[in-house]
Design a protein around this motif. Structure first.
Motif: not given
Length: 302
Positions: A60, A63-64, A104, A169-170
């Motif tokens: 997380p 990704r942020e 996300g 995302d994801q």
């Protein structure tokens, strides 16, 4: 809104939209350094910010950080940021009781049409990686392609459609981000002309510049084939459904995925491994494919 573009016979279409057979050298000269910089920052070859290097884009926190970099990149090239924050079920009511919901950021931005229009062309790529993989080809190449095409679209004087660029995302978690975004688009009832997602465009061992079109809507397949013929790029239709394009097809949108030759087995052997690094990227192929996609959008606008 239905376009009459696809009702024109293909032989007339080709004469209307003559393109250069080779990549414009000025276009390439402008694009190549930019794409190298983007991929270097995303996969840890150079710092992404303040002495920070990303060796993967999986947690997380990683990704942020990536989402922040992409948001700044889109703002810098003059697109209007419209990020989409989501929470999604874990796929099982019992798991939802004991686990935090998946969440996300889909990094999104809009480039308005130059005339009044409520129609959007959506394109994008996922930005997360498998754990332990720098994700240079999967999928920093897709991000670099989209950002470079976005820069070129901004320079066009006439755009009859709005463009929407989304970094999902994801994707590696069963396309959670794109599924959430596709549902949001369906709910808001935006007038979506088509959706184009790019996943892995950095490997071309046989140097044929080949591109695969994954589950393309028939009208989009004809459009891509017409432009590819002018640029002398071989394209192949596949039934691959394991990426973000499937999220939009499932919601009824006209969509397709674009990739290197995954089914034809001319694709990175370092997929989802620690060896998916900057040094494995075929930048000439990436630039050729970027030029192809840009000319698809230019043709669509005509």
């Amino acid at each position: 809104m239905k376009s009459t573009l696809f009702l024109i016979p293909s032989f007339i279409l080709l004469s209307l939209f003559e393109l250069e057979a080779q990549v414009d050298p000025v276009f390439l000269e402008e694009m190549l350094p930019f794409q190298k910089e983007v991929i270097a920052k995303l996969c840890g070859k150079s710092e992404i910010s303040n002495g920070m290097f990303l060796t993967q884009r999986a947690s997380p926190e990683e990704r942020e950080i990536t989402a922040g970099y992409l948001s700044n990149s889109l703002t810098a090239i003059g697109w209007k940021l419209e990020n989409h924050h989501y929470k999604a079920t874990n796929g099982n009511p019992f798991l939802d009781l004991i686990l935090e919901p998946m969440q996300g950021i889909n990094v999104a931005a809009v480039l308005p049409a130059t005339i009044l229009s409520d129609t959007y062309v959506v394109f994008g790529s996922h930005y997360d990686t498998e754990r332990g993989s720098p994700g240079a080809i999967d999928n920093a190449t897709g991000i670099a392609l989209c950002l470079s095409v976005a820069r070129q679209l901004k320079q066009l004087e006439n755009r009859k459609f709005n463009f929407m660029l989304v970094f999902f995302d994801q994707e590696e978690d069963n396309e959670v981000g794109s599924r959430a975004y596709a549902k949001m688009l369906k709910t808001t009832q935006k007038n979506i002309h088509s959706v184009h997602t790019i996943d892995m465009v950095g490997w071309d061992n046989d140097n044929n510049k080949g591109v695969e079109l994954e589950l393309p809507a028939p009208e989009l397949e004809r459009l891509y084939n017409s432009v590819a013929q002018q640029l002398k790029i071989p394209v192949y239709r596949t039934k691959v459904s394991s990426s973000d394009h499937k999220s939009f097809i499932d919601q009824g949108f006209k969509a397709l995925g674009i990739s290197e030759e995954y089914v034809k087995r001319d694709s990175t052997p370092y997929y989802h491994t620690p060896k998916d690094t900057y040094d494995t990227v075929n930048f000439e192929y990436l630039s050729d494919t970027s030029y192809f996609i840009f000319n698809v959008f230019k043709t669509l606008l005509q």
